[in-house]
Design a protein around this motif. Structure first.
Motif, PDB file in Angstrom:
ATOM      1  N   ARG A  80       8.812 -70.450  20.738  1.00 38.87           N
ATOM      2  CA  ARG A  80       9.233 -71.578  19.770  1.00 38.87           C
ATOM      3  C   ARG A  80       9.946 -71.064  17.838  1.00 38.87           C
ATOM      4  O   ARG A  80      10.179 -71.651  17.036  1.00 38.87           O
ATOM      5  N   LEU A  81       9.588 -70.027  18.259  1.00 45.25           N
ATOM      6  CA  LEU A  81       9.942 -69.180  17.097  1.00 45.25           C
ATOM      7  C   LEU A  81      11.157 -68.750  17.130  1.00 45.25           C
ATOM      8  O   LEU A  81      12.381 -68.061  17.810  1.00 45.25           O
ATOM      9  N   ILE A  82      11.259 -69.216  15.899  1.00 44.69           N
ATOM     10  CA  ILE A  82      13.266 -68.944  15.004  1.00 44.69           C
ATOM     11  C   ILE A  82      13.454 -67.679  13.803  1.00 44.69           C
ATOM     12  O   ILE A  82      12.782 -67.602  12.933  1.00 44.69           O
ATOM     13  N   ALA A  83      13.853 -66.166  14.573  1.00 41.20           N
ATOM     14  CA  ALA A  83      13.963 -64.967  12.587  1.00 41.20           C
ATOM     15  C   ALA A  83      15.514 -65.200  12.645  1.00 41.20           C
ATOM     16  O   ALA A  83      15.682 -64.814  12.872  1.00 41.20           O
ATOM     17  N   ILE A  84      15.770 -64.582  11.021  1.00 47.16           N
ATOM     18  CA  ILE A  84      16.457 -64.540  10.896  1.00 47.16           C
ATOM     19  C   ILE A  84      16.600 -63.833   9.805  1.00 47.16           C
ATOM     20  O   ILE A  84      15.851 -63.333   9.203  1.00 47.16           O
ATOM     21  N   VAL A  85      17.193 -62.690  10.367  1.00 46.49           N
ATOM     22  CA  VAL A  85      17.189 -61.483   9.684  1.00 46.49           C
ATOM     23  C   VAL A  85      18.564 -61.454   9.275  1.00 46.49           C
ATOM     24  O   VAL A  85      20.492 -61.322   9.794  1.00 46.49           O
ATOM     25  N   SER A  86      18.345 -60.886   8.012  1.00 46.87           N
ATOM     26  CA  SER A  86      19.579 -59.970   7.415  1.00 46.87           C
ATOM     27  C   SER A  86      20.207 -58.202   7.002  1.00 46.87           C
ATOM     28  O   SER A  86      19.362 -57.891   6.366  1.00 46.87           O
ATOM     29  N   ASP A  87      21.173 -58.535   6.878  1.00 51.54           N
ATOM     30  CA  ASP A  87      21.018 -56.875   7.113  1.00 51.54           C
ATOM     31  C   ASP A  87      22.030 -55.984   5.127  1.00 51.54           C
ATOM     32  O   ASP A  87      21.868 -55.049   4.529  1.00 51.54           O
TER      33      ASP A  87
END
Lengths: 253, 253, 253, 253, 253
Positions: A80-87
């Motif tokens: 259920r976990l959605i992660a948004i990662v930005s460089d």
């Protein structure tokens, strides 16, 4: 693959669907706290890359990792976990339109919760062993439910500038459940110790087991590797400060 | 001859069609490696001018060669090989939209392979006799097939900025087979020696016989003649660096 | 929740309707007189937040008060009274379009009166115990009716720059009843004493009982808290002055 | 009298029609050679004003001659000859779009020939008594036919920047017969001597009798009167150089 | 009350209609000659305010006179006479589009004559007691008819920059009868003496009795009051000069 007018495109490499999704974002800002914490989460939980966000205004750079081309802003999923990662930090001029765009997308997923991880600048950070964790929510209910877990206190008065502030404002307006977890942090240096506190509180909220020891052990190496991202991020934060000034002006008596 | 909104127009003076086309581009960047290598290829193979690309944002200049007017970005062909040669670097602000536009066109040709030739900055270049060649691909298969030929090793971690990075990103997104051949090169000086290594590896990939001796023999004269293009290209590369910064910021632990 | 082309959105959280509404605005300018007076009014009368104005051109900042997210420009109501309070000055470039937009909205409410509170710069302010109050109206009738209350004199010749000037011009053009109450004030320092005079005259106009003592007692603390807003506001006012110059040029003989 | 989007409007005061028209343009650039030569031609042949070109981007100036209002860019005609004379250089930013627009118009007239008069910078000009004349054409045929007349040699390798370069490029693309006549000239000073050589060769091409003596006799006076136009033109030429750099970068081996 | 795309709106508070209307404009430029003369005319003839022109690009300022809000550009009428008076110079960037817009409106009124009042810079003005008056017209007939009155001579060669030049150009193009009355004037100081000469000649043209004594008597006071408008106007005129250069470049032999 139509590109929107604002140059932001959210691409799902596999459909991101399901009941009760929990979104987490860690765009780099104060102390890179959110970026470090979210990346740690992705790595430790072995989350899978399921999409990316293409922002036209980001520089024409791609990163290569282990021989593969990587998008700059990636979306990961586990259960259920959605992660948004930005460089990279978002350009200051895009903060408002990007926040609207991201909220459109998140809202369309009818999430159970949207969690933003970040730092709050603490000038005295050097003398603080265990940074305090604060929380802020899109509604009183969100805050109260979070406070049932120990280790955080409510954020009372002040201001939130940048993408996290805009996301929170949109959440309030749209009635999306959003929780901001803030830890005291260095303003201008990567702060893995602060990120560790955020992760600890987050693990209670998510009811998962996450050992922050590896994060603390690799702190020195991490600071070195994040020097460049910190510099870039500082530029953006100064940009927001300079053209817009950071302090809150309470007109109230 | 409608001009697109982004000011890029690709004109085929004779229809560029056929099965299994291989495209090669050498837009000037690090050490002008790609530009030198592609021009050498066009010259040695006696490729024929079959089209041009008109970029509104390029300066109002035409070049005259042997009494004839030449376009600034020309498309050449011999059999299955299509080469794109540019007399000028692309303005930094155009890199993203141009890359999309070029990929639209290349993709529409259903090519067997799209090859990008370029340099990677090597500070120690002066002490290196034979620059190393690296490869990077839009997929593992492309890289593996290229590695069957000797003389190159995979590019593992780092970043690719500018038009080559954007083209590679588009290739990955669109599923176009793209191979980037990179050789260690001077950042700010024309580097025919580096270009020669690229040509050698390329000739193996293409299974053609190309003697790089003339390239090496005319190196000094070439450096002189390319001084202006190098200066122009440096400006553009610095522009990308300055406003966007070049180093990769790995957030990963 | 469509956003207008000029990036201004007026949102009514509950319908703002009724006969004989009186609108009051206190956007920060000279001495923050209008901002201080309007906030004081909202606080003392216990007005209720019923809407907000979202201005795209304002910085990406939200304010948190008592743990709740607040809009930057808020609309309050009590009975027939509607007050507009802003935590930030409007960017100079927006003054014209914002004024048109706000007047469209106010006009659509068929108000009995629109009151603008502000200061006029008085270089000799330090030596003035009791700042004079002036009034200006969209028509002679508005001025005459206001002058039936003691404590103010008509503003005769001069100029009104910025948002208050533009609102007044629009009121004249549209035939909306508008009254501007101006008090002598410091140009560059928060001036609670001047705001108190405005509030006193306003209370007569509105026929309400408002004790300005608390305003005067907290003057020192208020000045401190408003330092940042004053700095911000000064920037905007200087921007209007610099690019546009402030003095009135009467061509008349 | 619709104004085009690019702000260029070509107005024919009387219809410019006929078979085998020959167009001549002399927009001011190097040494004002083209401007001087074309104006001399108009004056000597007693050509009649038949139209004008209105360029929105030119400054808000009109010229008054002998009590009459004159357009800044005028079109003259005598028999088959059409001359375009400009009192001001074109702004650098307009060079590309203006060239397209002018070529659209010229092409629609199905001209026999389009002749551009200009100078090429010659650093050693002071020591040259009789400047050399070069020619360049949109096709080999145009060049060969022009070379049947004595007094000029083909322009071989180099570059043509600015409006003349763009017009030539368009001529090649569209298959319009265009001839560029270039004479060695001062880069930054009005050069009537160079213009005289251009006129001499042009008179052979056009098979008309034109005595250049008056041009040479009034050279000193002319230089004085053209000082201002030269300064303006230099600014524009430097603008093209600065932002775009003038030297040609041949990538070829 | 639709606003045009160029941000110029001409509003007639009462319909401006009738046969044989004569329009007079006095936008501030050299010596404020036109502005002073037109204002004097309005005042002496007791002309009535019948409309205004709203220019979006003007600063957000309103002027208050005798307690009433005034538009910045006002239209007055008495019988057949229409005068346009402006409290501010037009921004340089607007000169072209505004002139077109104003001419559209004036042309739609089928005027008998459009008269522009202005100064021409005379460096030796200090030593000139009685400034000369020149006239310029949209056609020979206009000039000849004006010269039937004594006190002016035709303007022969030179240039007219700014709004007056653009209005004259439009008049020629559209066949509107326009007369420009110019008097020698200080470039950078308000010049009531020059305005008086303009008014004297104008009174002959209009066949009205206008005593310029009051204008000359209040000259000193007027100069003082117009200091600010002059400064503003100088900025605009320098802007036109700087970015566009003022001298006329005659290419003719």
């Amino acid at each position: 693959m139509e590109r929107a007018l604002d140059g932001v495109e959210i691409v799902e490499l596999e459909p991101i669907e399901g009941e009760g999704l929990i979104f987490i974002e860690g765009f780099p800002d104060v102390g890179l706290v959110g970026a470090i914490a979210t990346s740690f989460l992705v790595d430790r939980l072995g989350m899978k890359e399921v999409g990316y966000i293409d922002v036209e205004a980001l520089p024409p750079i791609i990163s290569i990792r282990d021989g593969s081309v990587k998008e700059l802003i990636r979306i990961y999923r586990k259960d259920r976990l959605i992660a948004i990662v930005s460089d990279l930090p978002l350009p200051a001029a895009m903060v408002k339109s990007f926040s609207q765009r991201l909220m459109d997308w998140i809202q369309s997923k009818r999430p159970e919760l949207f969690i933003s991880l970040t730092g709050i600048p603490e000038p005295n950070r050097l003398n603080i062993d265990k940074p305090k964790v604060f929380i802020l929510g899109s509604s009183k209910e969100v805050v109260e439910r979070a406070l049932e877990h120990e280790g955080a206190e409510p954020f009372k008065d002040g201001f939130i500038a940048g993408v996290k502030g805009m996301l929170l404002r949109e959440s309030v307006r749209r009635g999306v459940n959003m929780l901001v977890i803030l830890a005291q942090a260095h303003f201008n240096y990567p702060d893995p110790g602060s990120a560790a506190e955020v992760v600890k509180f987050l693990s209670r909220i998510l009811d998962i087991d996450l050992d922050v020891k590896p994060l603390l052990e690799s702190a020195e190496e991490l600071k070195l590797r994040l020097r460049d991202l910190m510099r870039r991020t500082s530029h953006v934060m100064q940009g927001i400060q300079k053209s817009k000034e950071l302090e809150l002006p309470p007109v109230y008596l």
